[in-house]
Scaffold this motif. Sequence first.
Motif, PDB file in Angstrom:
ATOM      1  N   MET A  27       0.839  -1.210   0.000  1.00  0.00           N
ATOM      2  CA  MET A  27       0.000   0.000   0.000  1.00  0.00           C
ATOM      3  C   MET A  27       0.873   1.259   0.000  1.00  0.00           C
ATOM      4  O   MET A  27       0.630   2.210  -0.722  1.00  0.00           O
ATOM      5  N   LYS A  28       1.919   1.219   0.855  1.00  0.00           N
ATOM      6  CA  LYS A  28       2.824   2.349   0.946  1.00  0.00           C
ATOM      7  C   LYS A  28       3.552   2.571  -0.373  1.00  0.00           C
ATOM      8  O   LYS A  28       3.742   3.704  -0.826  1.00  0.00           O
ATOM      9  N   ALA A  29       3.940   1.474  -1.013  1.00  0.00           N
ATOM     10  CA  ALA A  29       4.638   1.564  -2.291  1.00  0.00           C
ATOM     11  C   ALA A  29       3.737   2.177  -3.366  1.00  0.00           C
ATOM     12  O   ALA A  29       4.185   2.985  -4.190  1.00  0.00           O
ATOM     13  N   LYS A  30       2.450   1.797  -3.359  1.00  0.00           N
ATOM     14  CA  LYS A  30       1.503   2.352  -4.324  1.00  0.00           C
ATOM     15  C   LYS A  30       1.326   3.852  -4.113  1.00  0.00           C
ATOM     16  O   LYS A  30       1.235   4.631  -5.070  1.00  0.00           O
ATOM     17  N   LEU A  31       1.264   4.269  -2.841  1.00  0.00           N
ATOM     18  CA  LEU A  31       1.103   5.686  -2.529  1.00  0.00           C
ATOM     19  C   LEU A  31       2.316   6.479  -2.993  1.00  0.00           C
ATOM     20  O   LEU A  31       2.173   7.549  -3.608  1.00  0.00           O
ATOM     21  N   ILE A  32       3.499   5.951  -2.730  1.00  0.00           N
ATOM     22  CA  ILE A  32       4.726   6.622  -3.167  1.00  0.00           C
ATOM     23  C   ILE A  32       4.764   6.708  -4.700  1.00  0.00           C
ATOM     24  O   ILE A  32       5.127   7.740  -5.280  1.00  0.00           O
ATOM     25  N   GLY A  33       4.354   5.617  -5.345  1.00  0.00           N
ATOM     26  CA  GLY A  33       4.327   5.606  -6.808  1.00  0.00           C
ATOM     27  C   GLY A  33       3.380   6.650  -7.368  1.00  0.00           C
ATOM     28  O   GLY A  33       3.693   7.336  -8.346  1.00  0.00           O
ATOM     29  N   ALA A  34       2.197   6.789  -6.733  1.00  0.00           N
ATOM     30  CA  ALA A  34       1.213   7.780  -7.186  1.00  0.00           C
ATOM     31  C   ALA A  34       1.748   9.193  -7.021  1.00  0.00           C
ATOM     32  O   ALA A  34       1.579  10.050  -7.899  1.00  0.00           O
ATOM     33  N   VAL A  35       2.422   9.438  -5.878  1.00  0.00           N
ATOM     34  CA  VAL A  35       2.994  10.764  -5.631  1.00  0.00           C
ATOM     35  C   VAL A  35       4.056  11.088  -6.676  1.00  0.00           C
ATOM     36  O   VAL A  35       4.120  12.197  -7.215  1.00  0.00           O
ATOM     37  N   ILE A  36       4.893  10.094  -6.986  1.00  0.00           N
ATOM     38  CA  ILE A  36       5.949  10.298  -7.987  1.00  0.00           C
ATOM     39  C   ILE A  36       5.345  10.627  -9.348  1.00  0.00           C
ATOM     40  O   ILE A  36       5.806  11.524 -10.057  1.00  0.00           O
ATOM     41  N   ILE A  37       4.284   9.916  -9.723  1.00  0.00           N
ATOM     42  CA  ILE A  37       3.621  10.161 -11.005  1.00  0.00           C
ATOM     43  C   ILE A  37       3.042  11.570 -11.054  1.00  0.00           C
ATOM     44  O   ILE A  37       3.177  12.282 -12.061  1.00  0.00           O
ATOM     45  N   ILE A  38       2.413  11.988  -9.949  1.00  0.00           N
ATOM     46  CA  ILE A  38       1.819  13.331  -9.898  1.00  0.00           C
ATOM     47  C   ILE A  38       2.910  14.401 -10.024  1.00  0.00           C
ATOM     48  O   ILE A  38       2.765  15.381 -10.765  1.00  0.00           O
ATOM     49  N   VAL A  39       4.019  14.203  -9.300  1.00  0.00           N
ATOM     50  CA  VAL A  39       5.123  15.167  -9.350  1.00  0.00           C
ATOM     51  C   VAL A  39       5.711  15.243 -10.749  1.00  0.00           C
ATOM     52  O   VAL A  39       5.967  16.331 -11.283  1.00  0.00           O
ATOM     53  N   LEU A  40       5.910  14.080 -11.372  1.00  0.00           N
ATOM     54  CA  LEU A  40       6.459  14.060 -12.726  1.00  0.00           C
ATOM     55  C   LEU A  40       5.516  14.726 -13.721  1.00  0.00           C
ATOM     56  O   LEU A  40       5.953  15.448 -14.626  1.00  0.00           O
ATOM     57  N   ALA A  41       4.210  14.477 -13.545  1.00  0.00           N
ATOM     58  CA  ALA A  41       3.226  15.101 -14.436  1.00  0.00           C
ATOM     59  C   ALA A  41       3.244  16.621 -14.274  1.00  0.00           C
ATOM     60  O   ALA A  41       3.186  17.364 -15.257  1.00  0.00           O
ATOM     61  N   ALA A  42       3.336  17.084 -13.019  1.00  0.00           N
ATOM     62  CA  ALA A  42       3.386  18.524 -12.765  1.00  0.00           C
ATOM     63  C   ALA A  42       4.642  19.140 -13.356  1.00  0.00           C
ATOM     64  O   ALA A  42       4.599  20.223 -13.963  1.00  0.00           O
ATOM     65  N   LEU A  43       5.788  18.457 -13.195  1.00  0.00           N
ATOM     66  CA  LEU A  43       7.043  18.953 -13.767  1.00  0.00           C
ATOM     67  C   LEU A  43       6.977  18.978 -15.293  1.00  0.00           C
ATOM     68  O   LEU A  43       7.445  19.934 -15.931  1.00  0.00           O
ATOM     69  N   GLY A  44       6.373  17.932 -15.862  1.00  0.00           N
ATOM     70  CA  GLY A  44       6.238  17.890 -17.320  1.00  0.00           C
ATOM     71  C   GLY A  44       5.359  19.012 -17.834  1.00  0.00           C
ATOM     72  O   GLY A  44       5.677  19.666 -18.830  1.00  0.00           O
ATOM     73  N   ALA A  45       4.238  19.236 -17.138  1.00  0.00           N
ATOM     74  CA  ALA A  45       3.326  20.318 -17.551  1.00  0.00           C
ATOM     75  C   ALA A  45       4.012  21.664 -17.423  1.00  0.00           C
ATOM     76  O   ALA A  45       3.913  22.518 -18.323  1.00  0.00           O
ATOM     77  N   SER A  46       4.719  21.878 -16.320  1.00  0.00           N
ATOM     78  CA  SER A  46       5.419  23.150 -16.117  1.00  0.00           C
ATOM     79  C   SER A  46       6.502  23.343 -17.178  1.00  0.00           C
ATOM     80  O   SER A  46       6.682  24.442 -17.707  1.00  0.00           O
ATOM     81  N   GLY A  47       7.212  22.262 -17.487  1.00  0.00           N
ATOM     82  CA  GLY A  47       8.256  22.349 -18.512  1.00  0.00           C
ATOM     83  C   GLY A  47       7.686  22.683 -19.875  1.00  0.00           C
ATOM     84  O   GLY A  47       8.249  23.488 -20.624  1.00  0.00           O
ATOM     85  N   TRP A  48       6.522  22.088 -20.189  1.00  0.00           N
ATOM     86  CA  TRP A  48       5.888  22.361 -21.487  1.00  0.00           C
ATOM     87  C   TRP A  48       5.439  23.816 -21.577  1.00  0.00           C
ATOM     88  O   TRP A  48       5.672  24.482 -22.590  1.00  0.00           O
ATOM     89  N   VAL A  49       4.813  24.317 -20.511  1.00  0.00           N
ATOM     90  CA  VAL A  49       4.380  25.709 -20.505  1.00  0.00           C
ATOM     91  C   VAL A  49       5.587  26.636 -20.624  1.00  0.00           C
ATOM     92  O   VAL A  49       5.582  27.614 -21.380  1.00  0.00           O
TER      93      VAL A  49
END
Length: 206
Positions: free
Chosen positions: A1-23
């Motif tokens: 469960m903890k691993a899934k939560l960490i994975g979700a957080v990493i995905i969200i952070v990467l998505a935010a960084l990708g969106a910011s980089g694109w903008v």
Amino acid sequence: MKAKLIGAVIIIVLAALGASGWVGYQLFTTGFSAKTEPSALEIVMARQIRRLAIPIEQRNAVNPVPISAEVLKKARAHFADHCASCHANDGSGKMPIGKNVYPKAPDLKLPDTQSMSDGEIFWVIHNGIRFTAMPAWGDSPPENDQDSWLLVHFIRHLPQITLEELDEMKSLNPKTPKEIQEEAAFDRFLEGDNTAMTKATEGHQH
């Protein structure tokens, strides 16, 4: 469960960084020019930020001004005098200023605006929107700002606005110095000064 939560957080952070980089890339390649159109991602992000910035109690606020023909008449006059220079009398945004700011003035008749709640539209009028050409028109506490609520009624009415109403609004739009000078010259002409119109025309040629 903890691993899934960490994975979700990493995905969200990467998505935010990708969106910011694109903008950031889009802004860099356009040189911050106001002539370009915002990207779809920029539009989605800006609208979401705007929505989150509006307090939920304000978002759900109900227009306290009862609708009537007299209220709409006042709202038309207020819009023609304060808003039409950017948004046009019909709300299309097809004005020299509205078409050349960034982002461009929206067509207020379209679902992007009409799907907003009355409270959201009021908040935008009263508070303005940072980093756009939309000023804050509210110069009193929100509970006393009836003018902005009048404009909410008018914006709701825009999809059904009539040609007669648009003709009425033309006479209420702010006049340019040239138009004021021409009207004054015409008045002098009617009073017997046969050279008034000629002088006004010559003045515009220099």
